[in-house]
Design an enzyme around this catalytic site. Sequence first.
Site, PDB file in Angstrom:
ATOM      1  N   SER A   1       0.814  -1.212   0.000  1.00 20.07           N
ATOM      2  CA  SER A   1       0.000   0.000   0.000  1.00 20.07           C
ATOM      3  C   SER A   1       0.845   1.259   0.000  1.00 20.07           C
ATOM      4  O   SER A   1       0.305   2.358  -0.042  1.00 20.07           O
ATOM      5  CB  SER A   1      -0.924   0.007   1.220  1.00 20.07           C
ATOM      6  OG  SER A   1      -0.188  -0.200   2.405  1.00 20.07           O
TER       7      SER A   1
ATOM      8  N   HIS B   1      -2.563  -3.068  -5.859  1.00 21.42           N
ATOM      9  CA  HIS B   1      -3.023  -2.702  -4.516  1.00 21.42           C
ATOM     10  C   HIS B   1      -4.535  -2.835  -4.431  1.00 21.42           C
ATOM     11  O   HIS B   1      -5.282  -1.967  -4.881  1.00 21.42           O
ATOM     12  CB  HIS B   1      -2.575  -1.264  -4.193  1.00 21.42           C
ATOM     13  CG  HIS B   1      -3.001  -0.793  -2.845  1.00 21.42           C
ATOM     14  ND1 HIS B   1      -3.211   0.535  -2.564  1.00 21.42           N
ATOM     15  CD2 HIS B   1      -3.265  -1.470  -1.694  1.00 21.42           C
ATOM     16  CE1 HIS B   1      -3.578   0.665  -1.306  1.00 21.42           C
ATOM     17  NE2 HIS B   1      -3.622  -0.535  -0.754  1.00 21.42           N
TER      18      HIS B   1
ATOM     19  N   GLU C   1      -5.528  -0.301  -7.318  1.00 23.65           N
ATOM     20  CA  GLU C   1      -4.483   0.612  -7.789  1.00 23.65           C
ATOM     21  C   GLU C   1      -3.412  -0.214  -8.497  1.00 23.65           C
ATOM     22  O   GLU C   1      -2.827  -1.117  -7.907  1.00 23.65           O
ATOM     23  CB  GLU C   1      -3.826   1.349  -6.612  1.00 23.65           C
ATOM     24  CG  GLU C   1      -4.458   2.651  -6.237  1.00 23.65           C
ATOM     25  CD  GLU C   1      -3.609   3.417  -5.236  1.00 23.65           C
ATOM     26  OE1 GLU C   1      -3.387   4.611  -5.442  1.00 23.65           O
ATOM     27  OE2 GLU C   1      -3.181   2.822  -4.222  1.00 23.65           O
TER      28      GLU C   1
ATOM     29  N   ASN D   1      -3.327   6.104  -0.484  1.00 22.08           N
ATOM     30  CA  ASN D   1      -2.813   6.373   0.856  1.00 22.08           C
ATOM     31  C   ASN D   1      -2.121   7.725   0.977  1.00 22.08           C
ATOM     32  O   ASN D   1      -2.021   8.263   2.085  1.00 22.08           O
ATOM     33  CB  ASN D   1      -1.890   5.248   1.299  1.00 22.08           C
ATOM     34  CG  ASN D   1      -2.678   4.032   1.735  1.00 22.08           C
ATOM     35  OD1 ASN D   1      -3.663   4.148   2.445  1.00 22.08           O
ATOM     36  ND2 ASN D   1      -2.267   2.859   1.282  1.00 22.08           N
TER      37      ASN D   1
END
Length: 294
Positions: free
Chosen positions: A117, A138, A150, A188
């Site tokens: 992540s 991800h 992702e 993130n």
Amino acid sequence: MKIAVIGAGTMGNGIAHTFAQSGYSVNLVDISQDSLDRGMNTISKNLDRMVAKEKISAIEKQETLDAITTYTNLEEGVQHADLVVEAATENVDLKLKIFESLNKATKEDCILATNTSSISITQIAAVTDRSDKVIGMHFMNPVPIMKLVEIIRGYNTSDETTSTIMELSKKLSKAPVEVNDYPGFVANRILMPMINEAIETLYNGVAGVYEIDTVMKLGMAHPMGPLQLADFIGLDVCLSILEVMHDGFKNPKYAPCPLLVNMVRAGKFGVKSGEGFYDYTEHRKAEKVAAMFS
């Protein structure tokens, strides 16, 4: 296409579940047989909920379980794989060690993906001799439910590898979004500073846990408040991601709040440990997971 998933924890068993339910043959690999047993039990329970809601049939549940084979030996589990998805703990040294092993144990044309992540895909790819075939994949938690994936290109990731993984993600009924390799990627890089700021708001005594989460849910239309979400992600995972971003950008705005650091040191990781910003009994944990699949 033969798939291998490394790690039978929350993300790993969710990824294995998703591939298997989409008709792929999956090898689920973990060094611990207990972890594999827990992972398969989680998959079975989640499939039971889908059967109960008539989203799949009992036959489809069994077909999904039958498509997954478990291994405690990494070399045996990945030797015939066309794609390996690594979903181990968010620790850079561990991931580099795993990818060094995968580079030796897999076929030359096998694509090596990581569910990291926040950790650099380029750094991970550098320990292999196939950096063009290393990519970030991800998934979001819970994997069988959340649509986003992702897709992160490392510096040397090829167009062919990227295209293959984008198309594969669509076959899983996911919505892949291609991004470039910077700390935290997109999800993130935006989410973790918000969570960290919510923790700072609590730390500074501006408002309580319930009040902060209520403001974000009712005022900003977030389905889950940032402190509750942090508990669900895992406070240790949040801390690791913030540390990667802080180190990568050298910017104080990514520095983890002291309250988060102390909670992790005290073993308060959120839902998985039974206590974080909220208190979770076993019964409430089960209810929370069940609600995610409703």
